[in-house]
Design a protein around this motif. Sequence first.
Motif, PDB file in Angstrom:
ATOM      1  N   LEU A  40      41.678  63.562  37.803  1.00 10.87           N
ATOM      2  CA  LEU A  40      41.640  62.154  38.181  1.00 10.87           C
ATOM      3  C   LEU A  40      42.705  61.919  39.251  1.00 10.87           C
ATOM      4  CD1 LEU A  40      40.927  59.084  37.471  1.00 10.87           C
ATOM      5  CD2 LEU A  40      42.865  59.213  35.879  1.00 10.87           C
ATOM      6  N   SER A  59      48.525  62.647  41.352  1.00  7.31           N
ATOM      7  CA  SER A  59      48.666  61.588  42.361  1.00  7.31           C
ATOM      8  C   SER A  59      48.576  62.208  43.747  1.00  7.31           C
ATOM      9  CB  SER A  59      50.001  60.849  42.178  1.00  7.31           C
ATOM     10  OG  SER A  59      51.080  61.654  42.576  1.00  7.31           O
ATOM     11  N   VAL A 101      47.968  50.409  41.964  1.00 10.88           N
ATOM     12  CA  VAL A 101      49.258  50.151  41.312  1.00 10.88           C
ATOM     13  C   VAL A 101      50.043  49.151  42.148  1.00 10.88           C
ATOM     14  CG1 VAL A 101      51.317  51.223  40.321  1.00 10.88           C
ATOM     15  CG2 VAL A 101      49.201  52.575  40.575  1.00 10.88           C
ATOM     16  N   ALA A 146      45.153  64.854  35.702  1.00 11.84           N
ATOM     17  CA  ALA A 146      45.334  63.805  36.708  1.00 11.84           C
ATOM     18  C   ALA A 146      46.406  64.236  37.681  1.00 11.84           C
ATOM     19  CB  ALA A 146      45.723  62.491  36.034  1.00 11.84           C
ATOM     20  N   LEU A 199      45.403  59.778  40.862  1.00  9.92           N
ATOM     21  CA  LEU A 199      46.252  58.630  40.521  1.00  9.92           C
ATOM     22  C   LEU A 199      46.608  57.907  41.820  1.00  9.92           C
ATOM     23  CD1 LEU A 199      48.630  60.416  37.962  1.00  9.92           C
ATOM     24  CD2 LEU A 199      46.557  59.096  37.482  1.00  9.92           C
ATOM     25  N   HIS A 215      50.483  52.424  34.847  1.00  8.51           N
ATOM     26  CA  HIS A 215      49.248  51.805  35.330  1.00  8.51           C
ATOM     27  C   HIS A 215      48.018  52.566  34.840  1.00  8.51           C
ATOM     28  CE1 HIS A 215      46.757  49.459  38.169  1.00  8.51           C
ATOM     29  NE2 HIS A 215      46.047  50.567  38.244  1.00  8.51           N
ATOM     30  N   TYR A 216      48.102  53.892  34.880  1.00 11.36           N
ATOM     31  CA  TYR A 216      46.939  54.694  34.490  1.00 11.36           C
ATOM     32  C   TYR A 216      46.921  55.032  33.001  1.00 11.36           C
ATOM     33  CZ  TYR A 216      45.624  54.891  39.353  1.00 11.36           C
ATOM     34  OH  TYR A 216      45.236  54.531  40.615  1.00 11.36           O
TER      35      TYR A 216
END
Lengths: 299, 299
Positions: free
Chosen positions: A4, A256, A11, A254, A6, A151-152
């Motif tokens: 995923l 970013s 955000v 996940a 991020l 946030h996630y």
Amino acid sequence: MKALALAGPPVARQLRETTGANVRELHGRGITPRLAVVLATDNEATLWYVRSIARAAEKAGVECEVLDLGATAQAGEIAAVLRGLSTDDNTHGIILQTPLPPGVSADGLAAEISVDKDIDGANPLSLGRLTAGLPAFAPATARAVVEVLDHYGFPLAGKSVAVVGRSTVVGKPLLQLLLHRDAAVTVCHSRSQPLGRYTRDADVVVAAAGRAGLLTGSDIRPGAVVVDVGTNVQEDGQLVGDADPASVGEVAAALSPVPGGVGTVTTALLVLHTTEAALARARQPSLAASSPGGAGGHA
Amino acid sequence: MKALALAGPPVARQLRETTGANVRELHGRGITPRLAVVLATDNEATLWYVRSIARAAEKAGVECEVLDLGATAQAGEIAAVLRGLSTDDNTHGIILQTPLPPGVSADGLAAEISVDKDIDGANPLSLGRLTAGLPAFAPATARAVVEVLDHYGFPLAGKSVAVVGRSTVVGKPLLQLLLHRDAAVTVCHSRSQPLGRYTRDADVVVAAAGRAGLLTGSDIRPGAVVVDVGTNVQEDGQLVGDADPASVGEVAAALSPVPGGVGTVTTALLVLHTTEAALARARQPSLAASSPGGAGGHA
């Protein structure tokens, strides 16, 4: 790439909503929040970054004054400007932008920024207060990592987090934020070899060492969450993180992205912090001391 | 018990030699190093501890003044005393002894201790400076752990160290000292379960959580080095550490005993730090600012 992504923009958007509410409250009290950025370089990338902060501030209804002292500014001159801003009632946030002119150390100068206005957590006193659990602003990049995870929906309490990198601006303050959130934290760095020994058991890995491709898929456990703080400019001008997205993306749950991850959030936090500083001052005028030892900051 | 006992007295003895050399240099300059301990409690164990510091100081040729403000002292009164000592040219080291009277917070008061004289690293600014790699005194207990490991020849660079406990007085500053020494550091605590997940891979485990029997043999790997910072008073009055000596002693290569380990070294360091503070001031009179923001401390 199975992980995923991020992404930072959602955000940042959420943080801007909080900033907007703060600005409305401040306007209602007749206060215009104001950020001052002190600059003493002609480095193009830095100027671009400062312009992006100014744009984000102004879009949010936060005044942003860039004080460009020039690439040959002396330490004494910079210190005097920081002292003036620290006692100026109309300035709520102060950033001392690096790099500084050769021979000028940011360490000593950052101590001139009032803790109440030190919205990028540069003053060593801010760092000490953060560590001791007292009100203080964390460096925006460190807080950005926590905001992305929040946030996630990735919990931190009771989890194991590995932070790769021990800088004063990211690794060390981030470690404090993670401990406050009841994570167990491992800090490793260039002297921690092999890196995988320190990162492979972690639930969350934060790459903040500033070296492209440092973290690969074999360094993390399947299903780990990886936040990439690295911003490394490649020879071809491309911006890449510390994690190798191809191999990490195959293993992590996940990851970013860089660009488009933590960096976006950092800028939004600098603006949010400025409004938090203005509100803390407005709500508790008696505590809003302007000395570097003041205690009006907000964690 | 197979583990080597990391006894504190030989470490303290070596530190006292350095202290002695410092005192001779100071006397040669006409300076008598002086430690002030500010006390506001009638807790018997605390009074006993303070007397042991005073004895150690006087034996080393360091004057020790205990300012007993009484168990009902107000915060303002304590702050005024700390401010006075911070600007007193004849006082080189200041300890604000806890516990303080109910309702009086050590956090705010410690900020009144000049960083130059903050020989037990209690001021948040000292902690921030320590974190940022700037000159500052570490809390004596945190430094004591590193001194014990150094004395017995256990290297830290490139090693993996687990610190159990995240207190502002031990775990957090110790973590900074270990990072400065190029160790990778894991900080775990009561919310890190099972504890062995965080300690079992470490080369060195420091138990600093303040809970008797917290660390057992199954939590460490064979051959690990264990430093026990715990000082827990049992119902029968016995002082015990955080490590279970029987089971840890079977697995570890080395273990510091309680009592007779880190505690002995801590007291010696408070006296050493006082002489270091006096010397830093004597050698660089221009830097020996007496304000809390002064930079004359010594890491």
